[in-house]
Design a protein around this motif. Structure first.
Motif, PDB file in Angstrom:
ATOM      1  N   GLU A   1     -39.387  39.562 111.110  1.00  0.00           N
ATOM      2  CA  GLU A   1     -39.394  39.037 109.734  1.00  0.00           C
ATOM      3  C   GLU A   1     -39.750  40.076 108.690  1.00  0.00           C
ATOM      4  O   GLU A   1     -39.249  40.025 107.566  1.00  0.00           O
ATOM      5  CB  GLU A   1     -40.366  37.859 109.638  1.00  0.00           C
ATOM      6  N   ASN A   2     -40.616  41.026 109.018  1.00  0.00           N
ATOM      7  CA  ASN A   2     -41.078  41.978 108.010  1.00  0.00           C
ATOM      8  C   ASN A   2     -40.357  43.317 108.022  1.00  0.00           C
ATOM      9  O   ASN A   2     -40.204  43.942 106.972  1.00  0.00           O
ATOM     10  CB  ASN A   2     -42.580  42.215 108.166  1.00  0.00           C
ATOM     11  N   LEU A   3     -39.922  43.755 109.196  1.00  0.00           N
ATOM     12  CA  LEU A   3     -39.318  45.083 109.286  1.00  0.00           C
ATOM     13  C   LEU A   3     -37.874  45.064 109.776  1.00  0.00           C
ATOM     14  O   LEU A   3     -37.265  46.117 109.940  1.00  0.00           O
ATOM     15  CB  LEU A   3     -40.179  45.987 110.179  1.00  0.00           C
ATOM     16  N   GLY A   4     -37.321  43.877 110.022  1.00  0.00           N
ATOM     17  CA  GLY A   4     -35.919  43.777 110.403  1.00  0.00           C
ATOM     18  C   GLY A   4     -35.595  44.221 111.814  1.00  0.00           C
ATOM     19  O   GLY A   4     -34.436  44.500 112.127  1.00  0.00           O
ATOM     20  N   PHE A   5     -36.602  44.306 112.689  1.00  0.00           N
ATOM     21  CA  PHE A   5     -36.345  44.682 114.072  1.00  0.00           C
ATOM     22  C   PHE A   5     -35.521  43.595 114.744  1.00  0.00           C
ATOM     23  O   PHE A   5     -35.578  42.420 114.377  1.00  0.00           O
ATOM     24  CB  PHE A   5     -37.654  44.843 114.840  1.00  0.00           C
ATOM     25  N   GLY A   6     -34.783  43.980 115.771  1.00  0.00           N
ATOM     26  CA  GLY A   6     -34.049  43.039 116.591  1.00  0.00           C
ATOM     27  C   GLY A   6     -34.634  43.002 117.990  1.00  0.00           C
ATOM     28  O   GLY A   6     -35.388  43.887 118.386  1.00  0.00           O
ATOM     29  N   VAL A   7     -34.275  41.978 118.734  1.00  0.00           N
ATOM     30  CA  VAL A   7     -34.724  41.836 120.117  1.00  0.00           C
ATOM     31  C   VAL A   7     -33.631  42.375 121.034  1.00  0.00           C
ATOM     32  O   VAL A   7     -32.501  41.893 121.015  1.00  0.00           O
ATOM     33  CB  VAL A   7     -35.043  40.362 120.451  1.00  0.00           C
TER      34      VAL A   7
END
Length: 157
Positions: A52-58
């Motif tokens: 949500e805060n840094l746009g990382f993906g799983v």
């Protein structure tokens, strides 16, 4: 004489090609890809924070492990539950929340700063310029890991 010169050129070419191939193989042998990991009980909170805060993906997830990637897939970060029976003792003790940090270089540090403030993310170090050329600010993830968000601007004159 021409025949000897041709033989020498062929030999030198073969030696040079062999050396170059061995050198490339030697360099490739030590190419590395880094995936830093944190052992934590807060896997779901961590997943939410980074997405949500840094746009990382799983990249991958199961009941005890979470592998995430930065936007653009340039780097990865993993999280592992402590004391999981599938892991060796070296990878079982949970992180104690001190003594670790990440530096994430971004293109527009000011925009990210404003976005995170609007979301209510606590800013641990306010945005600032450093004499060595960083413009940066810092936040902290749910595990206590400091995250330095930086844009390298070049040293001040």
């Amino acid at each position: 004489m021409k025949r000897l010169a041709t033989i020498i050129l062929i030999a030198l070419s073969t030696i040079t090609t062999s050396y170059a191939q061995n050198n490339v193989q030697s360099q490739n042998q030590f190419q590395m890809k880094l995936n830093a990991g944190i052992i934590t009980e807060k896997i779901q909170e961590t997943k939410q924070f980074y997405t949500e805060n840094l746009g990382f993906g799983v990249t991958f997830e199961n009941e005890f492990y979470l592998l995430m990637h930065t936007p653009g897939h340039q780097a990865q970060l993993s999280f592992l539950l402590p004391d999981h029976p599938s892991q060796q003792p070296l990878f079982q003790s949970k992180f104690q929340g001190e003594g670790a940090y990440l530096t994430i270089e971004v293109q527009d540090v000011d925009e990210l700063y404003h976005q995170l403030k609007e979301k209510g993310v606590q800013i641990k170090i306010d945005i600032r310029d450093e004499p060595w050329g960083d413009r940066h600010f810092a936040i902290q993830d749910p595990n206590g890991v400091g995250i330095d968000l930086v844009k390298y601007t070049g040293p001040a004159n």
